[in-house]
Motif scaffolding. Structure first.
Motif, PDB file in Angstrom:
ATOM      1  N   CYS A 296       0.849  -1.191   0.000  1.00 25.00           N
ATOM      2  CA  CYS A 296       0.000   0.000   0.000  1.00 25.00           C
ATOM      3  C   CYS A 296       0.885   1.240   0.000  1.00 25.00           C
ATOM      4  CB  CYS A 296      -0.909  -0.007   1.225  1.00 25.00           C
ATOM      5  SG  CYS A 296      -2.217   1.244   1.188  1.00 25.00           S
ATOM      6  N   SER A 297       0.458   2.248  -0.717  1.00 22.85           N
ATOM      7  CA  SER A 297       1.210   3.507  -0.746  1.00 22.85           C
ATOM      8  C   SER A 297       1.087   4.214   0.597  1.00 22.85           C
ATOM      9  CB  SER A 297       0.650   4.421  -1.839  1.00 22.85           C
ATOM     10  OG  SER A 297      -0.559   5.024  -1.410  1.00 22.85           O
ATOM     11  N   PRO A 298       1.971   5.173   0.853  1.00 27.88           N
ATOM     12  CA  PRO A 298       1.708   6.101   1.951  1.00 27.88           C
ATOM     13  C   PRO A 298       0.444   6.910   1.644  1.00 27.88           C
ATOM     14  CG  PRO A 298       3.980   6.293   1.146  1.00 27.88           C
ATOM     15  CD  PRO A 298       3.224   5.475   0.139  1.00 27.88           C
ATOM     16  N   VAL A 299      -0.076   7.593   2.634  1.00 23.70           N
ATOM     17  CA  VAL A 299      -1.099   8.609   2.392  1.00 23.70           C
ATOM     18  C   VAL A 299      -0.331   9.878   2.034  1.00 23.70           C
ATOM     19  CG1 VAL A 299      -3.019   9.913   3.353  1.00 23.70           C
ATOM     20  CG2 VAL A 299      -2.657   7.532   4.045  1.00 23.70           C
ATOM     21  N   HIS A 300      -0.506  10.364   0.819  1.00 24.67           N
ATOM     22  CA  HIS A 300       0.377  11.441   0.358  1.00 24.67           C
ATOM     23  C   HIS A 300      -0.343  12.402  -0.579  1.00 24.67           C
ATOM     24  CE1 HIS A 300       1.921   7.977  -2.497  1.00 24.67           C
ATOM     25  NE2 HIS A 300       0.647   8.262  -2.700  1.00 24.67           N
ATOM     26  N   PHE A 301       0.283  13.578  -0.722  1.00 29.67           N
ATOM     27  CA  PHE A 301      -0.294  14.670  -1.512  1.00 29.67           C
ATOM     28  C   PHE A 301       0.521  14.840  -2.790  1.00 29.67           C
ATOM     29  CE2 PHE A 301      -0.752  19.096  -2.791  1.00 29.67           C
ATOM     30  CZ  PHE A 301      -2.119  19.298  -2.685  1.00 29.67           C
ATOM     31  N   PHE A 302      -0.113  14.558  -3.916  1.00 30.65           N
ATOM     32  CA  PHE A 302       0.569  14.689  -5.206  1.00 30.65           C
ATOM     33  C   PHE A 302       0.422  16.120  -5.718  1.00 30.65           C
ATOM     34  CE2 PHE A 302       0.415  10.027  -5.380  1.00 30.65           C
ATOM     35  CZ  PHE A 302       1.681   9.762  -5.866  1.00 30.65           C
ATOM     36  N   TRP A 303       1.553  16.828  -5.789  1.00 33.00           N
ATOM     37  CA  TRP A 303       1.521  18.214  -6.207  1.00 33.00           C
ATOM     38  C   TRP A 303       1.259  18.382  -7.701  1.00 33.00           C
ATOM     39  CZ3 TRP A 303       5.584  18.178  -9.551  1.00 33.00           C
ATOM     40  CH2 TRP A 303       6.673  17.357  -9.252  1.00 33.00           C
ATOM     41  N   GLY A 304       1.498  17.339  -8.491  1.00 32.16           N
ATOM     42  CA  GLY A 304       1.211  17.440  -9.922  1.00 32.16           C
ATOM     43  C   GLY A 304      -0.270  17.604 -10.179  1.00 32.16           C
ATOM     44  N   SER A 305      -1.054  16.741  -9.578  1.00 34.97           N
ATOM     45  CA  SER A 305      -2.508  16.771  -9.752  1.00 34.97           C
ATOM     46  C   SER A 305      -3.229  17.466  -8.612  1.00 34.97           C
ATOM     47  CB  SER A 305      -3.038  15.346  -9.898  1.00 34.97           C
ATOM     48  OG  SER A 305      -2.494  14.504  -8.897  1.00 34.97           O
ATOM     49  N   PHE A 306      -2.498  17.839  -7.561  1.00 30.51           N
ATOM     50  CA  PHE A 306      -3.033  18.548  -6.400  1.00 30.51           C
ATOM     51  C   PHE A 306      -4.135  17.737  -5.721  1.00 30.51           C
ATOM     52  CE2 PHE A 306      -4.540  22.334  -4.011  1.00 30.51           C
ATOM     53  CZ  PHE A 306      -3.326  22.893  -3.671  1.00 30.51           C
ATOM     54  N   ASP A 307      -3.821  16.467  -5.457  1.00 29.35           N
ATOM     55  CA  ASP A 307      -4.785  15.622  -4.773  1.00 29.35           C
ATOM     56  C   ASP A 307      -4.103  14.803  -3.681  1.00 29.35           C
ATOM     57  OD1 ASP A 307      -3.430  14.025  -6.620  1.00 29.35           O
ATOM     58  OD2 ASP A 307      -5.148  12.727  -6.976  1.00 29.35           O
ATOM     59  N   HIS A 308      -4.901  14.402  -2.697  1.00 25.74           N
ATOM     60  CA  HIS A 308      -4.440  13.636  -1.546  1.00 25.74           C
ATOM     61  C   HIS A 308      -4.964  12.222  -1.720  1.00 25.74           C
ATOM     62  CE1 HIS A 308      -2.475  13.647   2.266  1.00 25.74           C
ATOM     63  NE2 HIS A 308      -3.540  13.289   2.962  1.00 25.74           N
ATOM     64  N   ALA A 309      -4.106  11.204  -1.632  1.00 32.01           N
ATOM     65  CA  ALA A 309      -4.523   9.875  -2.042  1.00 32.01           C
ATOM     66  C   ALA A 309      -3.819   8.775  -1.267  1.00 32.01           C
ATOM     67  CB  ALA A 309      -4.264   9.699  -3.546  1.00 32.01           C
ATOM     68  N   VAL A 310      -4.406   7.587  -1.347  1.00 33.56           N
ATOM     69  CA  VAL A 310      -3.781   6.359  -0.856  1.00 33.56           C
ATOM     70  C   VAL A 310      -4.188   5.238  -1.804  1.00 33.56           C
ATOM     71  CG1 VAL A 310      -5.694   5.843   0.740  1.00 33.56           C
ATOM     72  CG2 VAL A 310      -3.420   4.860   1.144  1.00 33.56           C
ATOM     73  N   THR A 311      -3.235   4.342  -2.106  1.00 35.57           N
ATOM     74  CA  THR A 311      -3.450   3.332  -3.142  1.00 35.57           C
ATOM     75  C   THR A 311      -3.053   1.949  -2.646  1.00 35.57           C
ATOM     76  OG1 THR A 311      -3.023   4.975  -4.872  1.00 35.57           O
ATOM     77  CG2 THR A 311      -2.868   2.664  -5.518  1.00 35.57           C
ATOM     78  N   ARG A 312      -3.944   0.985  -2.871  1.00 33.61           N
ATOM     79  CA  ARG A 312      -3.696  -0.414  -2.510  1.00 33.61           C
ATOM     80  C   ARG A 312      -3.320  -1.216  -3.752  1.00 33.61           C
ATOM     81  NH1 ARG A 312      -8.803  -1.900   1.541  1.00 33.61           N
ATOM     82  NH2 ARG A 312      -8.100  -0.636   3.321  1.00 33.61           N
ATOM     83  N   PHE A 313      -2.520  -2.264  -3.541  1.00 33.39           N
ATOM     84  CA  PHE A 313      -2.054  -3.129  -4.622  1.00 33.39           C
ATOM     85  C   PHE A 313      -2.358  -4.577  -4.268  1.00 33.39           C
ATOM     86  CE2 PHE A 313       0.301   0.724  -4.830  1.00 33.39           C
ATOM     87  CZ  PHE A 313       0.728   0.911  -6.128  1.00 33.39           C
ATOM     88  N   CYS A 314      -2.703  -5.354  -5.281  1.00 33.73           N
ATOM     89  CA  CYS A 314      -2.947  -6.778  -5.027  1.00 33.73           C
ATOM     90  C   CYS A 314      -1.683  -7.607  -5.249  1.00 33.73           C
ATOM     91  CB  CYS A 314      -4.083  -7.306  -5.901  1.00 33.73           C
ATOM     92  SG  CYS A 314      -3.675  -7.445  -7.661  1.00 33.73           S
ATOM     93  N   GLY A 315      -0.679  -7.034  -5.913  1.00 33.09           N
ATOM     94  CA  GLY A 315       0.563  -7.749  -6.169  1.00 33.09           C
ATOM     95  C   GLY A 315       0.726  -8.241  -7.587  1.00 33.09           C
ATOM     96  N   ARG A 316      -0.349  -8.198  -8.381  1.00 35.00           N
ATOM     97  CA  ARG A 316      -0.253  -8.680  -9.766  1.00 35.00           C
ATOM     98  C   ARG A 316       0.177  -7.556 -10.699  1.00 35.00           C
ATOM     99  NH1 ARG A 316      -5.751 -11.372  -8.914  1.00 35.00           N
ATOM    100  NH2 ARG A 316      -6.574  -9.516  -9.959  1.00 35.00           N
ATOM    101  N   PRO A 317       1.079  -7.841 -11.651  1.00 33.12           N
ATOM    102  CA  PRO A 317       1.401  -6.847 -12.678  1.00 33.12           C
ATOM    103  C   PRO A 317       0.164  -6.511 -13.496  1.00 33.12           C
ATOM    104  CG  PRO A 317       3.019  -8.619 -12.658  1.00 33.12           C
ATOM    105  CD  PRO A 317       1.892  -9.066 -11.788  1.00 33.12           C
ATOM    106  N   ALA A 318       0.056  -5.255 -13.918  1.00 29.37           N
ATOM    107  CA  ALA A 318      -1.070  -4.825 -14.742  1.00 29.37           C
ATOM    108  C   ALA A 318      -0.707  -4.924 -16.219  1.00 29.37           C
ATOM    109  CB  ALA A 318      -1.444  -3.390 -14.404  1.00 29.37           C
ATOM    110  N   PRO A 319      -1.687  -5.108 -17.069  1.00 33.00           N
ATOM    111  CA  PRO A 319      -1.401  -5.098 -18.513  1.00 33.00           C
ATOM    112  C   PRO A 319      -0.787  -3.766 -18.923  1.00 33.00           C
ATOM    113  CG  PRO A 319      -3.643  -5.853 -18.078  1.00 33.00           C
ATOM    114  CD  PRO A 319      -3.122  -5.323 -16.788  1.00 33.00           C
ATOM    115  N   GLU A 320       0.117  -3.820 -19.899  1.00 35.27           N
ATOM    116  CA  GLU A 320       0.729  -2.584 -20.372  1.00 35.27           C
ATOM    117  C   GLU A 320      -0.318  -1.686 -21.016  1.00 35.27           C
ATOM    118  OE1 GLU A 320       4.188  -2.817 -22.728  1.00 35.27           O
ATOM    119  OE2 GLU A 320       5.216  -4.256 -21.422  1.00 35.27           O
ATOM    120  N   ARG A 321      -0.126  -0.373 -20.844  1.00 35.11           N
ATOM    121  CA  ARG A 321      -1.035   0.603 -21.433  1.00 35.11           C
ATOM    122  C   ARG A 321      -0.428   1.115 -22.740  1.00 35.11           C
ATOM    123  NH1 ARG A 321      -3.848   4.462 -16.989  1.00 35.11           N
ATOM    124  NH2 ARG A 321      -4.606   2.838 -15.577  1.00 35.11           N
TER     125      ARG A 321
END
Length: 321
Positions: A178-203
């Protein structure tokens, strides 16, 4: 055992003030650029961490901070103080420099900021172009954004403090990556992100920043002041990649809805702050959107989640009820 006062105050109305976008949009746009300038110093001085976790700022007792950063043989910190309305530079050799926050152009702030760094013998090169906004203007040329309403900024920061507390509670329920709880200055939002451990399909066609951010499957929640078609502060929740049927899920509270263009569930901040328990409503949104997505994406929830506590215990800790 008596409950801690730090918990009981979470849902006090003063901790969830109104932040109508129209009333502070010019200050918001200026402060966004100022945080990008400071945030780019953190980007320059810190080792790259997966998913760009070395980049964001963090909520602190007086505003937003870079946290400690290593510079040569020293340690420095930059902190937006939204109580005294100043940017503070502190070093481990005892230096303290301040830059007052008042209505001034981004170009003037940028120049004064670099001078403050140099006065503490800190030399850092950053890219002068803002990111993640339409029609960016180089920092040293931006004399359009020049607003600063101290009271509006203080209200926004108070919201961030309350949101930060709920997001940390939500984060504590997850034992997977899981990410820290953090403030992204690029998008100016406060967020936290969970991961299941599986790689995601390439975009296909994704830039390097996006590829790194979404290299693995995620469930993310955040808070954003609004903009564009979203005319007000809002909470969001999304899955990446989004599982089939996710957008049709019933989530809580009832005011939450799926935004087709953003491909995210949204819950307007005003619906949270006017709820009987704002923190409870927000926690419901975080939990219900995560559960809907994790179930449809077949995440191994038994391995990833902390065993559930009784609803009474959780409610008491979060809301102080």
């Amino acid at each position: 055992m008596s409950e801690s006062p730090r918990i009981r105050i979470t849902d006090h109305p003063d901790n969830w003030p109104a932040v109508p976008l129209e009333s502070w949009k010019d200050t918001y746009a200026t402060l966004h650029m100022w945080t990008q300038i400071v945030g780019k110093v953190r980007l320059a001085l810190t080792p790259r961490v997966n998913h760009w976790w070395n980049v964001p700022l963090y909520v602190c007792p007086r505003g937003l901070t870079t946290s400690a950063m290593h510079y040569a043989e020293r340690v420095i910190e930059l902190r937006f103080d939204f109580l005294n309305h100043q940017l503070v530079l502190e070093t481990n050799d005892g230096q303290v420099k301040t830059l007052p926050l008042f209505p001034r152009s981004v170009a003037d702030f940028y120049q004064a900021f670099l001078e403050m760094l140099r006065s503490a013998s800190v030399e850092v090169k950053i890219w002068k172009m803002p990111v993640e906004i339409p029609n960016p203007i180089p920092f040293d040329q931006d004399r359009i954004h020049a607003s600063y309403d101290p009271e509006a900024v203080r209200r926004f920061w108070k919201v961030l403090v309350s949101v930060d507390r709920v997001f940390h509670e939500f984060r504590s329920r997850f034992i997977g990556k899981c990410s820290p709880v953090h403030f992204f200055w690029g998008s100016f939002d406060h967020a936290v992100t969970r991961f299941c451990g599986r790689p995601a399909p390439e975009r296909p066609g994704a830039d390097a920043i996006t590829r790194e951010a979404y290299s693995h499957e995620v469930s993310s929640v955040g808070f954003w002041p609004g903009g564009g078609d979203i005319q007000g502060a809002t909470f969001y929740s999304y899955m990446a990649p989004e599982p089939e049927a996710f957008r049709g899920c019933r989530v809580r509270p009832d005011a939450a809805f799926y935004h087709q263009q953003l491909s995210e569930f949204l819950l307007m901040y005003d619906d949270v702050r006017t709820a009987p328990s704002p923190s409870g409503a927000l926690l419901d949104f975080c939990q219900s959107t995560y559960e809907a997505g994790a179930r449809l994406a077949n995440w191994d929830r038994q391995a990833l989640e902390r065993p559930p506590e009784s609803s009474t215990t959780t409610t008491r800790r979060v809301t102080g009820a």
